[in-house]
Design a protein around this motif. Structure first.
Motif, PDB file in Angstrom:
ATOM      1  N   ASP A 163     -28.041   0.461 -24.531  1.00  0.00           N
ATOM      2  CA  ASP A 163     -29.450   0.431 -24.128  1.00  0.00           C
ATOM      3  C   ASP A 163     -29.787  -0.743 -23.218  1.00  0.00           C
ATOM      4  O   ASP A 163     -30.853  -0.783 -22.608  1.00  0.00           O
ATOM      5  N   ILE A 164     -28.903  -1.740 -23.205  1.00  0.00           N
ATOM      6  CA  ILE A 164     -29.153  -2.928 -22.377  1.00  0.00           C
ATOM      7  C   ILE A 164     -28.006  -3.067 -21.389  1.00  0.00           C
ATOM      8  O   ILE A 164     -26.842  -3.086 -21.787  1.00  0.00           O
ATOM      9  N   ILE A 165     -28.317  -3.155 -20.103  1.00  0.00           N
ATOM     10  CA  ILE A 165     -27.289  -3.303 -19.082  1.00  0.00           C
ATOM     11  C   ILE A 165     -27.628  -4.537 -18.246  1.00  0.00           C
ATOM     12  O   ILE A 165     -28.630  -4.568 -17.532  1.00  0.00           O
ATOM     13  N   LEU A 166     -26.801  -5.563 -18.379  1.00  0.00           N
ATOM     14  CA  LEU A 166     -27.026  -6.801 -17.631  1.00  0.00           C
ATOM     15  C   LEU A 166     -26.030  -6.861 -16.483  1.00  0.00           C
ATOM     16  O   LEU A 166     -24.828  -6.679 -16.683  1.00  0.00           O
ATOM     17  N   ILE A 167     -26.549  -7.113 -15.291  1.00  0.00           N
ATOM     18  CA  ILE A 167     -25.728  -7.062 -14.085  1.00  0.00           C
ATOM     19  C   ILE A 167     -25.741  -8.432 -13.428  1.00  0.00           C
ATOM     20  O   ILE A 167     -26.802  -9.026 -13.252  1.00  0.00           O
ATOM     21  N   THR A 168     -24.577  -8.962 -13.040  1.00  0.00           N
ATOM     22  CA  THR A 168     -24.566 -10.194 -12.245  1.00  0.00           C
ATOM     23  C   THR A 168     -23.746  -9.977 -10.988  1.00  0.00           C
ATOM     24  O   THR A 168     -22.810  -9.197 -10.971  1.00  0.00           O
ATOM     25  N   GLY A 169     -24.126 -10.727  -9.959  1.00  0.00           N
ATOM     26  CA  GLY A 169     -23.365 -10.684  -8.708  1.00  0.00           C
ATOM     27  C   GLY A 169     -23.926  -9.703  -7.707  1.00  0.00           C
ATOM     28  O   GLY A 169     -24.789  -8.885  -8.021  1.00  0.00           O
ATOM     29  N   GLY A 170     -23.467  -9.818  -6.481  1.00  0.00           N
ATOM     30  CA  GLY A 170     -23.861  -8.889  -5.433  1.00  0.00           C
ATOM     31  C   GLY A 170     -25.210  -9.175  -4.805  1.00  0.00           C
ATOM     32  O   GLY A 170     -25.716  -8.359  -4.048  1.00  0.00           O
ATOM     33  N   LEU A 171     -25.825 -10.340  -5.113  1.00  0.00           N
ATOM     34  CA  LEU A 171     -27.160 -10.613  -4.563  1.00  0.00           C
ATOM     35  C   LEU A 171     -27.186 -11.754  -3.558  1.00  0.00           C
ATOM     36  O   LEU A 171     -28.242 -12.223  -3.172  1.00  0.00           O
TER      37      LEU A 171
END
Lengths: 428, 428
Positions: A64-72
């Protein structure tokens, strides 16, 4: 018990060609865990549209929780933001808060702002913006079909700021999480199999809601009990009772019953006794001193170090006897004891650690193969020395030498303490 | 171009609670890349039956090669082997080679073998065993529906041995991979956005089969061109031509046009000139010396280091003037220059690096906030000093101080070289 769990997605080609080691995920998992949020999957994908898209689909099917890092980042190899805009059916708009943030940062740095920097203030209109207090790229919070998606920059201190100030508080408001309790202890000098055998009855008898994990690392094994539940008082009592049993079983090899490193144990010991330490290093080349100063407040117990890599430096800086060096070699009991004496005298600390060894891959001799190490610890009254034989690669040998030396110092201080205790009894 | 790609699955609860940083995947990705095998996904899951099972299903839907590490240790929290046995429809048998390996290791270690160790020799009969030359747990190679699955232990040097000796050679026999060519350069002292602007025309004109990546790290940015194709001669010529262009564009900030670290550049420079270096460290606490000795062969250019953390150590070991220390403070130009002089005199090297600063989080003053650093580099003829202001956390400040100091030394040596070149012309 099925609880709300999280996936971490890290984006970046550099992770998939091994140019960069992902330290973000470990830190994020730690912080989430403390807040009662379990991470069940971590996925790394490249800067590729289809791979990012399918990772979002798959991870939201799992959790239910998707944390995304990078690509910004501000450079053109980043495609994450346009993708998120499409994935969450939005249009790109300029966020006033993010724009102000970028402008302020460039004014402070007195650097000219280029269009590329301005683009950092663009976000999809379907997100809630998370302001970046440590950099220019804003974070983005999306909700879709009851799932939370958060996108953050990959720069560690920028991500960390957002996690602490916004993401974890936001998640704990949105969901209700169980309590996760860990109890961790650290042993030194015994293998994983040996420990497992020592505590096998204990392990077999563990209730199903409590897990035991073995975490071996550089001559040490960390044992961790984990309990999860919604009745925090009850699970805490149960895990504490079992943790006491576990401690008794491994008593002989126990370094600490807290989740701390050997270095932290040693520095706390020195601080509690108001004593100082120095190091005289050859083969570790400054790594021991670095370990002892890695955390703030080191000046309370650490005064300095002499790294004597060459024969000449051993003579000049630590007054090691030239004849002894030539007859016994730098990796010898005599030399390492003289190094310890030199450091005590020249740096003037209560305790010292001296190390000399062959770390490899070259430099081995028939009677002193790669991995041969002499360690001495002591004070002005007494110096103890011991030979070790490690059998790994250079980096691992350096780490093992450092941890073995710290453990020798820890034992010396504890014994030193006992014997001065005995002395004071004799004085009666 | 659709090519055969790989997924890496790492198994272990410790990865999901952040107790351990995954360094295996990065190493594996590097090695696979060199062999022309692209990694498109990396997934970490816990020691949980369903999660491991679904990871195997999902990753084999994405890719033809699935490499698995972890979950094979001798302790009871491991469930990977029974799961693999079931997933690949096998029965557990004792592998004679693995059994002999375990027995030999325990004989060598002179440790008693317990049943738990014997179990390590069990494998599913549907796998090809990969012998472990560095530990007790065997690796397993499975084939199913045209996909290759390889399970290896999580202990780094055990996994590395198997990858190099068996897994990569086995994969390259089984599939045919394209050539992947990387060209990497390193810049110092300019930000990612600035670089992106500097080379934006170049970047826009890149052909579609060549990718450019920005990899920022501690004051440096690495730029990497990657080309993939089956005609290796052709793609190599093309990427080399573009790489020359890129080098010219960033010439002013270029540290190296090879895939090497700043430290490697500095040590190669010292070796090529047959010169030695020492360090006099305060705030970096031995980290600079550690960096310089991390790789084998350091004794060719590194003699030693004096880590003077306390005032007393600065006076005693580096002859820093007590009055100067008291009037100017330890973080000052005067002190760092005296530290450099002391190191040159006492350790007797050609060059030296001295650093003193406030790393934080505590210890800042109004005129010397956290992140204030003085660095001096030089030789007996000349010492140059410079002030820096970093604005990060302790660990990052230590790393930035070290890399900035190494870069100052690099520039000093190059200038030193030029000026002695001029001198020799004057002598004519």
């Amino acid at each position: 018990m099925k609880t709300t769990q999280a996936s971490i997605i890290t984006i970046g080609d550099e992770l998939l060609i091994g140019q960069v080691i992902d330290t973000n995920s470990a830190w994020m998992a730690q912080q989430l865990n403390k807040a009662g949020i379990q991470v069940s999957r971590r996925v790394a994908v490249g800067d590729t549209w289809d791979d990012i898209w399918s990772a979002l689909n798959e991870e939201s099917a799992h959790n239910d929780i998707i944390l995304i890092t990078g690509g910004l980042g501000p450079t053109a190899d980043d495609i994450t933001k346009p993708l998120l805009c499409k994935y969450f059916d939005g249009h790109m708009i300029i966020d006033e808060g993010a724009l102000k943030n970028v402008t302020t940062i460039f004014e402070k740095l007195k650097r000219p702002m280029i269009p590329r920097n301005l683009k950092q203030a663009e976000v999809p209109d379907t997100c809630t913006v998370i302001q970046n207090h440590n950099g220019t790229a804003p974070g983005m919070w999306f909700e879709k079909a009851g799932k939370i998606f958060v996108s953050m920059p990959g720069v560690p201190h920028e991500m960390k700021g957002m996690m602490q100030h916004d993401v974890i508080p936001g998640l704990t408001r949105h969901f209700s999480f169980p309590t996760i309790i860990h109890r961790t202890l650290l042993t030194f000098g015994v293998g994983e199999s040996f420990l497992a055998d020592l505590i096998s009855d204990f392990e077999t008898a563990l209730p199903t809601n409590i897990k035991l994990a073995y975490l071996p690392n550089y001559g040490m094994v960390r044992l961790r009990l984990t309990s999860i539940g919604f009745n925090s008082g009850e699970i805490e009592r149960e895990v504490d009772r079992l943790f006491s049993q576990l401690q008794s079983l491994v008593q002989e090899h126990l370094v600490t019953n807290e989740d701390e490193t050997l270095r932290q144990v040693v520095s706390k010991l020195l601080i509690s006794k108001n004593k100082t330490v120095s190091t005289a290093e050859s083969c570790t080349g400054g790594y021991l001193a670095h370990l002892l100063t890695e955390e703030a407040g080191a000046s309370a117990y650490f005064s300095g170090s002499i790294v004597s890599y060459s024969y000449q430096a051993k003579e000049a800086l630590l007054q090691v006897d030239k004849l002894v060096l030539e007859s016994k070699g730098a990796v010898s009991e005599e030399v390492v004891r003289q190094m310890a004496e030199g450091a005590l005298k020249n740096i003037g600390t209560d305790y010292t650690i001296a190390v000399s060894g062959v770390m490899g891959p070259g430099g081995g001799l028939p009677d002193k193969p790669v991995g041969t190490v002499w360690i001495a610890v002591g004070n002005l009254q007494k110096i103890e020395s011991k030979q070790f034989q490690f059998r790994f690669d250079r980096q691992r040998n350096i780490h093992l030498t450092a941890t073995s030396a710290l453990n020798m110092l820890r034992q010396f201080i504890l014994r030193d303490d006992e014997s001065s205790g005995k002395k004071s009894i004799n004085w009666k």
